[in-house]
Design a protein around this motif. Structure first.
Motif, PDB file in Angstrom:
ATOM      1  N   SER A   1      22.280  55.702  37.156  1.00 47.44           N
ATOM      2  CA  SER A   1      22.913  56.931  37.637  1.00 47.44           C
ATOM      3  C   SER A   1      24.358  56.663  38.049  1.00 47.44           C
ATOM      4  O   SER A   1      24.777  55.513  38.230  1.00 47.44           O
ATOM      5  CB  SER A   1      22.136  57.468  38.836  1.00 47.44           C
ATOM      6  N   GLU A   2      25.075  57.756  38.201  1.00 46.69           N
ATOM      7  CA  GLU A   2      26.453  57.671  38.671  1.00 46.69           C
ATOM      8  C   GLU A   2      26.490  57.003  40.055  1.00 46.69           C
ATOM      9  O   GLU A   2      27.331  56.125  40.313  1.00 46.69           O
ATOM     10  CB  GLU A   2      27.027  59.091  38.750  1.00 46.69           C
ATOM     11  N   ALA A   3      25.535  57.367  40.894  1.00 50.34           N
ATOM     12  CA  ALA A   3      25.493  56.808  42.257  1.00 50.34           C
ATOM     13  C   ALA A   3      25.229  55.305  42.219  1.00 50.34           C
ATOM     14  O   ALA A   3      25.867  54.533  42.939  1.00 50.34           O
ATOM     15  CB  ALA A   3      24.416  57.517  43.073  1.00 50.34           C
ATOM     16  N   ALA A   4      24.322  54.892  41.346  1.00 47.78           N
ATOM     17  CA  ALA A   4      24.005  53.462  41.242  1.00 47.78           C
ATOM     18  C   ALA A   4      25.211  52.693  40.706  1.00 47.78           C
ATOM     19  O   ALA A   4      25.479  51.564  41.136  1.00 47.78           O
ATOM     20  CB  ALA A   4      22.792  53.260  40.344  1.00 47.78           C
ATOM     21  N   ALA A   5      25.951  53.314  39.781  1.00 45.70           N
ATOM     22  CA  ALA A   5      27.149  52.668  39.240  1.00 45.70           C
ATOM     23  C   ALA A   5      28.188  52.489  40.343  1.00 45.70           C
ATOM     24  O   ALA A   5      28.796  51.430  40.486  1.00 45.70           O
ATOM     25  CB  ALA A   5      27.720  53.511  38.094  1.00 45.70           C
ATOM     26  N   ARG A   6      28.350  53.542  41.134  1.00 44.13           N
ATOM     27  CA  ARG A   6      29.304  53.496  42.248  1.00 44.13           C
ATOM     28  C   ARG A   6      28.917  52.388  43.236  1.00 44.13           C
ATOM     29  O   ARG A   6      29.758  51.629  43.712  1.00 44.13           O
ATOM     30  CB  ARG A   6      29.315  54.864  42.948  1.00 44.13           C
ATOM     31  N   GLN A   7      27.623  52.293  43.479  1.00 43.09           N
ATOM     32  CA  GLN A   7      27.110  51.289  44.403  1.00 43.09           C
ATOM     33  C   GLN A   7      27.384  49.865  43.885  1.00 43.09           C
ATOM     34  O   GLN A   7      27.806  48.986  44.637  1.00 43.09           O
ATOM     35  CB  GLN A   7      25.594  51.525  44.614  1.00 43.09           C
ATOM     36  N   SER A   8      27.166  49.652  42.564  1.00 49.82           N
ATOM     37  CA  SER A   8      27.416  48.325  41.991  1.00 49.82           C
ATOM     38  C   SER A   8      28.892  47.944  42.125  1.00 49.82           C
ATOM     39  O   SER A   8      29.224  46.801  42.440  1.00 49.82           O
ATOM     40  CB  SER A   8      27.018  48.301  40.515  1.00 49.82           C
ATOM     41  N   VAL A   9      29.765  48.911  41.853  1.00 53.15           N
ATOM     42  CA  VAL A   9      31.203  48.635  41.980  1.00 53.15           C
ATOM     43  C   VAL A   9      31.533  48.316  43.449  1.00 53.15           C
ATOM     44  O   VAL A   9      32.249  47.355  43.739  1.00 53.15           O
ATOM     45  CB  VAL A   9      32.045  49.838  41.484  1.00 53.15           C
ATOM     46  N   HIS A  10      30.956  49.115  44.344  1.00 54.80           N
ATOM     47  CA  HIS A  10      31.208  48.929  45.773  1.00 54.80           C
ATOM     48  C   HIS A  10      30.782  47.524  46.233  1.00 54.80           C
ATOM     49  O   HIS A  10      31.541  46.806  46.879  1.00 54.80           O
ATOM     50  CB  HIS A  10      30.452  50.019  46.553  1.00 54.80           C
ATOM     51  N   LEU A  11      29.561  47.137  45.823  1.00 54.68           N
ATOM     52  CA  LEU A  11      29.056  45.807  46.210  1.00 54.68           C
ATOM     53  C   LEU A  11      29.925  44.707  45.608  1.00 54.68           C
ATOM     54  O   LEU A  11      30.213  43.709  46.273  1.00 54.68           O
ATOM     55  CB  LEU A  11      27.604  45.635  45.738  1.00 54.68           C
ATOM     56  N   GLY A  12      30.342  44.926  44.370  1.00 56.97           N
ATOM     57  CA  GLY A  12      31.181  43.938  43.703  1.00 56.97           C
ATOM     58  C   GLY A  12      32.513  43.772  44.405  1.00 56.97           C
ATOM     59  O   GLY A  12      32.978  42.644  44.634  1.00 56.97           O
ATOM     60  N   LEU A  13      33.106  44.891  44.771  1.00 56.69           N
ATOM     61  CA  LEU A  13      34.403  44.831  45.463  1.00 56.69           C
ATOM     62  C   LEU A  13      34.261  44.124  46.819  1.00 56.69           C
ATOM     63  O   LEU A  13      35.116  43.318  47.198  1.00 56.69           O
ATOM     64  CB  LEU A  13      34.965  46.248  45.663  1.00 56.69           C
TER      65      LEU A  13
ATOM     66  N   ALA B   1      44.305  34.603  37.146  1.00 61.80           N
ATOM     67  CA  ALA B   1      43.252  33.651  36.796  1.00 61.80           C
ATOM     68  C   ALA B   1      42.263  33.518  37.951  1.00 61.80           C
ATOM     69  O   ALA B   1      41.049  33.482  37.749  1.00 61.80           O
ATOM     70  CB  ALA B   1      43.858  32.304  36.434  1.00 61.80           C
ATOM     71  N   ARG B   2      42.794  33.482  39.151  1.00 56.92           N
ATOM     72  CA  ARG B   2      41.934  33.360  40.334  1.00 56.92           C
ATOM     73  C   ARG B   2      41.082  34.622  40.473  1.00 56.92           C
ATOM     74  O   ARG B   2      39.878  34.544  40.738  1.00 56.92           O
ATOM     75  CB  ARG B   2      42.826  33.156  41.563  1.00 56.92           C
ATOM     76  N   LEU B   3      41.730  35.755  40.269  1.00 59.94           N
ATOM     77  CA  LEU B   3      41.020  37.031  40.373  1.00 59.94           C
ATOM     78  C   LEU B   3      39.888  37.110  39.335  1.00 59.94           C
ATOM     79  O   LEU B   3      38.747  37.408  39.664  1.00 59.94           O
ATOM     80  CB  LEU B   3      42.006  38.185  40.171  1.00 59.94           C
ATOM     81  N   TRP B   4      40.217  36.795  38.055  1.00 63.44           N
ATOM     82  CA  TRP B   4      39.191  36.879  37.010  1.00 63.44           C
ATOM     83  C   TRP B   4      38.089  35.849  37.253  1.00 63.44           C
ATOM     84  O   TRP B   4      36.924  36.109  36.983  1.00 63.44           O
ATOM     85  CB  TRP B   4      39.798  36.680  35.616  1.00 63.44           C
TER      86      TRP B   4
ATOM     87  N   GLU C   1      35.329  36.754  48.731  1.00 70.84           N
ATOM     88  CA  GLU C   1      35.656  35.531  47.972  1.00 70.84           C
ATOM     89  C   GLU C   1      37.153  35.247  47.970  1.00 70.84           C
ATOM     90  O   GLU C   1      37.583  34.098  47.988  1.00 70.84           O
ATOM     91  CB  GLU C   1      35.194  35.655  46.520  1.00 70.84           C
ATOM     92  N   LEU C   2      37.928  36.331  47.883  1.00 73.19           N
ATOM     93  CA  LEU C   2      39.364  36.150  47.668  1.00 73.19           C
ATOM     94  C   LEU C   2      40.162  36.051  48.961  1.00 73.19           C
ATOM     95  O   LEU C   2      41.333  35.686  48.935  1.00 73.19           O
ATOM     96  CB  LEU C   2      39.911  37.298  46.804  1.00 73.19           C
ATOM     97  N   THR C   3      39.526  36.427  50.083  1.00 69.96           N
ATOM     98  CA  THR C   3      40.256  36.330  51.341  1.00 69.96           C
ATOM     99  C   THR C   3      40.189  34.890  51.845  1.00 69.96           C
ATOM    100  O   THR C   3      39.096  34.355  51.983  1.00 69.96           O
ATOM    101  CB  THR C   3      39.634  37.280  52.388  1.00 69.96           C
ATOM    102  N   PRO C   4      41.317  34.306  52.073  1.00 70.72           N
ATOM    103  CA  PRO C   4      41.322  32.900  52.510  1.00 70.72           C
ATOM    104  C   PRO C   4      40.666  32.757  53.885  1.00 70.72           C
ATOM    105  O   PRO C   4      40.683  33.651  54.685  1.00 70.72           O
ATOM    106  CB  PRO C   4      42.797  32.525  52.586  1.00 70.72           C
TER     107      PRO C   4
END
Lengths: 217, 150
Positions: free
Chosen positions: B129-141, B92-95, B147-150
């Motif tokens: 593009s594939e690169a832009a998708a990778r970048q979005s995932v990277h930024l999100g992670l 729940a915290r993760l989502w 956010e999740l690190t205390p």
């Protein structure tokens, strides 16, 4: 780094995975209620096999036998009527009811409203002439061509009948060859024979002179 | 080019789009967002250019519906409903954190980890593009980790 990725994958695997079929069905109902289904399609079960039916706001627009749906009826409807084509068998309840009555031998005429948008040119005259053929009787291609205003166009009449978008309801099965041959049928001759048999014509085939209606009418 | 029958889009994409929305908004709201997405798509469909990337178009609508849903609830990171166990609490915290991401990062993360798609496929669904998708995932992670690190 990989820890978070693994955590996401693992959490995703714990998400429920419901079958969206129920959601899709609810969607079709909601779309119909919102007036967004321009063409509703569904299969109709008949003694001559499954028939794909399509209705629009104007009425029944197409019937097509299983196995003769090439080119795809849905694609044709999307192109010639509207791309808002959805499976919505409930919209075909009235059609199903009349077809059932017909195949039971209880119904001799259809009262369905027809949408003739898939009918073109000379075909309109040919189909109008075909609709005038009484239940349980047959006419020749030549007679139908003549009734459509082009007595020498029996081949064109045959082609127009072969492309009839509303078989059974517009009774192109009642058109046969001069001299007694069954002629052709888009759904195959087996279905044509069966339909004529429903109307009491079967035992008399090959047909005698078409002007003589069977005694049953 | 002609528009294919709408039913073809539904047949081709309903299952995966439902899964996508499950990731975007969670199981309680996924069905409603699914309905809204497809109704909006059906409404606009006749005006769509026949050669358009139908899949990217659909997923853009779905993403907007998911964001609308989160906005309507004001805060997607609201405390989760009482969890039965620590695992569920962790999820729940993760989502909650995932759904609070900017919308493109959120969509990219869901495509990548919930739908389990390679970056090229993520790009096809996001219209990038594939690169832009990778970048979005990277930024999100990166943001999630923060956010999740205390």
């Amino acid at each position: 780094m990989n820890d978070l990725r693994q955590q996401l994958h693992a959490a995703a695997r714990r998400l429920p995975s419901p079958d969206p079929a129920a959601a899709v069905e609810r969607l079709a109902a909601a779309a119909a209620a919102a007036g967004l289904v321009d063409v509703a399609v569904g299969w109709l079960q008949t003694p001559v096999g499954p028939v794909l039916g399509a209705v629009t706001g104007r009425g029944l627009v197409a019937l097509r036998y299983l196995g003769t749906a090439e080119p795809s009826l849905l694609a044709e409807l999307a192109h010639r009527v509207s791309p808002r084509v959805l499976w919505r068998p409930q919209a075909l309840a009235e059609v199903a009811g009349e077809l059932e009555g017909y195949f039971d031998g209880r119904r001799r005429a259809f009262t369905l409203t027809l949408d003739r948008r898939l009918v073109r040119g000379f075909q309109a005259a040919v189909l109008a002439a075909t609709e005038a053929i009484p239940y349980g009787t047959v006419r020749t291609y030549q007679e139908v061509a003549a009734a459509a205003g082009r007595p020498r166009a029996s081949r064109a009449a045959g082609n127009a009948l072969g492309a009839n978008p509303l078989p059974i309801v517009i009774p192109c099965h009642r058109v046969v060859r001069t001299g007694g041959g069954l002629g052709g049928y888009a759904g195959g001759l087996e279905r044509k024979t069966r339909l004529l048999a429903v109307e009491g014509w079967g035992p008399r085939w090959p047909a005698p002179a078409p002007a003589q209606a069977p005694a049953s009418t | 080019m002609r528009l294919p029958p709408f039913q073809e889009l539904l047949d081709a994409h309903a299952r995966e789009l439902h899964r996508f929305l499950l990731g975007m908004v969670g199981p309680e709201a996924a069905d409603d967002c699914f309905q809204e997405t497809w109704l909006a798509a059906l409404r606009a469909y006749p005006r769509l250019a026949p050669g358009a990337n139908h899949r990217a178009w659909l997923y853009t609508i779905a993403r907007r519906k998911a964001i609308d849903h989160h906005r309507a609830r004001r805060s997607p990171a609201l405390p989760p409903p009482p969890a039965r166990d620590e695992l569920a609490l962790g999820d729940a915290r993760l989502w909650g954190a995932v759904r609070a991401l900017p919308s493109r990062q959120l969509a990219a993360i869901v495509h990548r980890f919930v739908s389990d798609l390679p970056y090229r496929e993520v790009g096809l669904r996001m219209g990038c593009s594939e690169a832009a998708a990778r970048q979005s995932v990277h930024l999100g992670l990166r943001r999630l980790r923060r956010e999740l690190t205390p």
